[in-house]
Design an enzyme around this catalytic site. Structure first.
Site, PDB file in Angstrom:
ATOM      1  N   CYS A  91       6.152 -13.443   4.361  1.00 57.53           N
ATOM      2  CA  CYS A  91       6.226 -12.149   5.055  1.00 57.53           C
ATOM      3  C   CYS A  91       4.917 -11.917   5.788  1.00 57.53           C
ATOM      4  O   CYS A  91       3.846 -12.107   5.216  1.00 57.53           O
ATOM      5  CB  CYS A  91       6.451 -11.028   4.041  1.00 57.53           C
ATOM      6  SG  CYS A  91       6.374  -9.389   4.804  1.00 57.53           S
TER       7      CYS A  91
ATOM      8  N   CYS B 132       0.830  -1.200   0.000  1.00 59.94           N
ATOM      9  CA  CYS B 132       0.000   0.000   0.000  1.00 59.94           C
ATOM     10  C   CYS B 132       0.864   1.249   0.000  1.00 59.94           C
ATOM     11  O   CYS B 132       2.043   1.206   0.360  1.00 59.94           O
ATOM     12  CB  CYS B 132      -0.881   0.047   1.246  1.00 59.94           C
ATOM     13  SG  CYS B 132      -2.021  -1.330   1.371  1.00 59.94           S
TER      14      CYS B 132
ATOM     15  N   CYS C  80      12.228 -12.912   5.295  1.00 60.81           N
ATOM     16  CA  CYS C  80      11.805 -13.773   4.176  1.00 60.81           C
ATOM     17  C   CYS C  80      12.986 -14.561   3.604  1.00 60.81           C
ATOM     18  O   CYS C  80      12.783 -15.532   2.872  1.00 60.81           O
ATOM     19  CB  CYS C  80      11.111 -12.948   3.095  1.00 60.81           C
ATOM     20  SG  CYS C  80      11.955 -11.429   2.689  1.00 60.81           S
TER      21      CYS C  80
ATOM     22  N   CYS D 185      14.987  -5.739   8.344  1.00 58.83           N
ATOM     23  CA  CYS D 185      14.343  -7.050   8.386  1.00 58.83           C
ATOM     24  C   CYS D 185      14.748  -7.822   7.137  1.00 58.83           C
ATOM     25  O   CYS D 185      14.792  -7.272   6.034  1.00 58.83           O
ATOM     26  CB  CYS D 185      12.818  -6.879   8.415  1.00 58.83           C
ATOM     27  SG  CYS D 185      11.934  -8.465   8.331  1.00 58.83           S
TER      28      CYS D 185
ATOM     29  N   CYS E 133      12.199  -2.909   6.219  1.00 57.79           N
ATOM     30  CA  CYS E 133      12.043  -3.985   5.224  1.00 57.79           C
ATOM     31  C   CYS E 133      13.041  -3.829   4.079  1.00 57.79           C
ATOM     32  O   CYS E 133      12.944  -2.883   3.295  1.00 57.79           O
ATOM     33  CB  CYS E 133      10.620  -3.959   4.682  1.00 57.79           C
ATOM     34  SG  CYS E 133      10.380  -5.050   3.275  1.00 57.79           S
TER      35      CYS E 133
HETATM   36  S1  SF4 Z   1       9.886 -10.549   5.772  1.00 56.23           S
HETATM   37 FE1  SF4 Z   1      10.923  -9.769   3.915  1.00 56.23          FE
HETATM   38  S2  SF4 Z   1       9.345  -8.636   2.790  1.00 56.23           S
HETATM   39 FE2  SF4 Z   1       8.590  -8.930   4.892  1.00 56.23          FE
HETATM   40  S3  SF4 Z   1       9.203  -7.091   6.029  1.00 56.23           S
HETATM   41 FE3  SF4 Z   1      10.833  -8.584   6.332  1.00 56.23          FE
HETATM   42  S4  SF4 Z   1      12.293  -8.157   4.653  1.00 56.23           S
HETATM   43 FE4  SF4 Z   1      10.368  -7.147   4.120  1.00 56.23          FE
END
Ligand code: SF4
Length: 476
Positions: free
Chosen positions: A394, A6, A449, A446, A248
């Site tokens: 994710c 979004c 994934c 993060c 992210c």
């Molecule tokens: S899991 Fe991957 S896609 Fe989701 S917030 Fe973390 S880095 Fe981003």
């Protein structure tokens, strides 16, 4: 194919605020095309227009004329929780004992189901299947009359990802969750940032500031809540103690526009460096580096410059494919991919190609693209991927497939993956390679994934169970 999340855009202190938001949302359209909406305020009432489709498809002069006032928030959406119906279209709004409140949310909450269940047990009704609605109810139920205290109280109870814009008749609040998963930047139009009489603008990506003539000031920090009203601009912390940020990394890899700066990093520079890194980790002899447009272009430039292999546009992307198109009743193999990508025979025939894309999720689109290229009879195709293998889902607002559908989960070796996609070799940039020195501190990001180390509790949010439970609870 990854589907986007979004985008949010807001403005305070500008006549025709809704028209500015409308322009800003155009530049965030890549973050969601299913639905869009704007809520404005003229300090006496809120005005709302929401609908399905892209910004240019839904809004017209009549709708924008209806959206009166000098402050407004807007949203473009691709649904990551809740179904893509009008009822889930944002901004959300509610009449409360504190007056009307509007909310635009980017990200996914990881404790939304828990809060929803608790509120329902207490008698709260819900009118959407979106996780965002719990934020609105928490603000309404907060033990304060003031919107600022109420919002802070509500946000402090949330877990997971949220960049939000909250608005009542005379105040606009912009906030990022304590980990800062999703981006949110701030700009001004006019005078210096300390003045109390200027225009403040907020956007998921700063590339949207240019169209409204705003000057980027800074990002909203993780765990920060910025409040703008007649008293000027103030900043608060959501939690007393800030946890380690976990922004992210996929925003830099794929989602954000290359013209944006997110997490104080140039998206273009980042992708270029990852392309160079990929060339160092997986060199190959070839005639041309060919990007998958548009997502692989910047990394391909980096790969080409590092390797010395010339870049050539062997795939041309059609930008004129609408939301729906009619397929011949007999069916054409890989119709969707053929509508989008056109191979250039002169670049491909008889050549050794290094094909560059930003990521492989399920692998089905990559396989179809390779099929289309193979019809032009290249000598060799070597697939290089500007991110590590995606192995885990994710829970923070990006719609990857189910774990069992992720290619790197099903196939363990590069040889197996190359065989599945139909190429001579495959190489992914390493997780360490994702964090070049100019990012300063890889711990701020993060990467769950890729490595499965989620920065928050996720036991409550296995996506399937969330959707299932919501569907059970929703009207049919
Ligand atoms: S899991 Fe991957 S896609 Fe989701 S917030 Fe973390 S880095 Fe981003």
């Amino acid at each position: 194919m990854i589907r986007e999340e979004c985008g949010i855009f807001g403005i305070y202190g500008q006549q025709e605020a809704a028209r500015y938001v409308y322009l800003g949302l155009h530049f965030l359209q890549h973050r969601g095309q299913e639905s869009c909406g704007i809520i404005s305020s003229d300090h006496t009432s809120l005005y709302k227009q929401i609908g399905l489709g892209k910004v240019s498809e839904f809004f017209d002069e009549v709708k924008l004329d209806y959206l009166r006032g000098s402050q407004a928030i807007g949203h473009v959406r691709y649904s990551t929780t809740g179904s893509p119906t009008l009822v889930n279209t944002q901004p959300l709004s509610a009449m409360t004992s504190k007056g009307p409140i509007a909310l635009a949310h980017n990200g996914n909450l990881t404790n939304a189901m828990e809060i929803r269940r608790r509120l329902m047990e207490e008698g709260q009704t819900f009118s959407t299947t979106s996780d965002s609605e719990v934020i609105l109810h928490l603000i309404a139920r907060a033990p304060f009359q003031d919107i600022v205290q109420s919002t802070r109280w509500a946000l402090a109870q949330l877990e997971g990802a949220f960049s939000v814009l909250v608005m009542n008749r005379d105040t606009l609040i912009a906030a990022r969750d304590p980990r800062g998963f999703r981006p949110l930047a701030m700009a001004t139009i006019g005078q210096a940032i300390t003045s109390s009489a200027e225009t403040y603008v907020f956007s998921s990506e700063d590339t949207a500031f240019g169209i409204v003539g705003a000057t980027r000031q800074r990002e909203i920090s993780p765990n920060e809540m910025v409040v703008v009203n007649h008293g000027g601009v103030q900043s608060f912390s959501i939690l007393e103690t800030s946890p380690q940020p976990r922004q992210c990394i996929f925003e830099l890899i794929y989602f954000a526009k290359p013209s944006s700066r997110v997490f104080d990093t140039s998206v273009y520079q980042y992708r270029y460096e990852i392309g160079r890194q990929l060339a160092k980790e997986f060199p190959v002899e070839a005639d041309y580096v060919v990007p998958v447009p548009d997502s692989g272009i910047v990394a391909a430039i980096g790969y080409s410059n590092e390797s010395g292999i010339p870049l050539s546009l062997g795939l041309i992307r059609s930008h004129y494919v609408g939301r729906t198109f009619i397929e011949p009743s007999q069916g054409i193999r890989d119709f969707g991919v053929r509508m989008k990508f056109m191979p250039v025979p002169e670049v491909i025939r008889g050549k050794r190609i290094v094909l560059i894309d930003d990521s492989i999720v399920r692998g089905t689109t990559s396989r179809k693209i390779v099929q289309v290229i193979k019809e032009m009879q290249p000598k060799e195709i070597h697939f290089r991927v500007a991110s590590p293998p995606v192995k885990y889902p994710c829970f923070y607002g990006i719609d990857f497939s189910r774990p069992e559908e992720l290619l790197a989960n099903k196939l363990k070796t590069l040889e197996e993956i190359a065989h599945f996609i139909g190429v001579n070799s495959v190489g992914y940039v390493s997780v360490e390679g994702l964090f070049p020195s100019f990012l300063l501190d890889g711990k701020r990001f993060c990467r769950a994934c890729f490595d499965g180390e989620y920065p928050t509790r996720v036991s409550d949010v296995r996506k399937e169970s969330f959707d299932h439970e919501i569907q059970q609870a929703s009207l049919r």
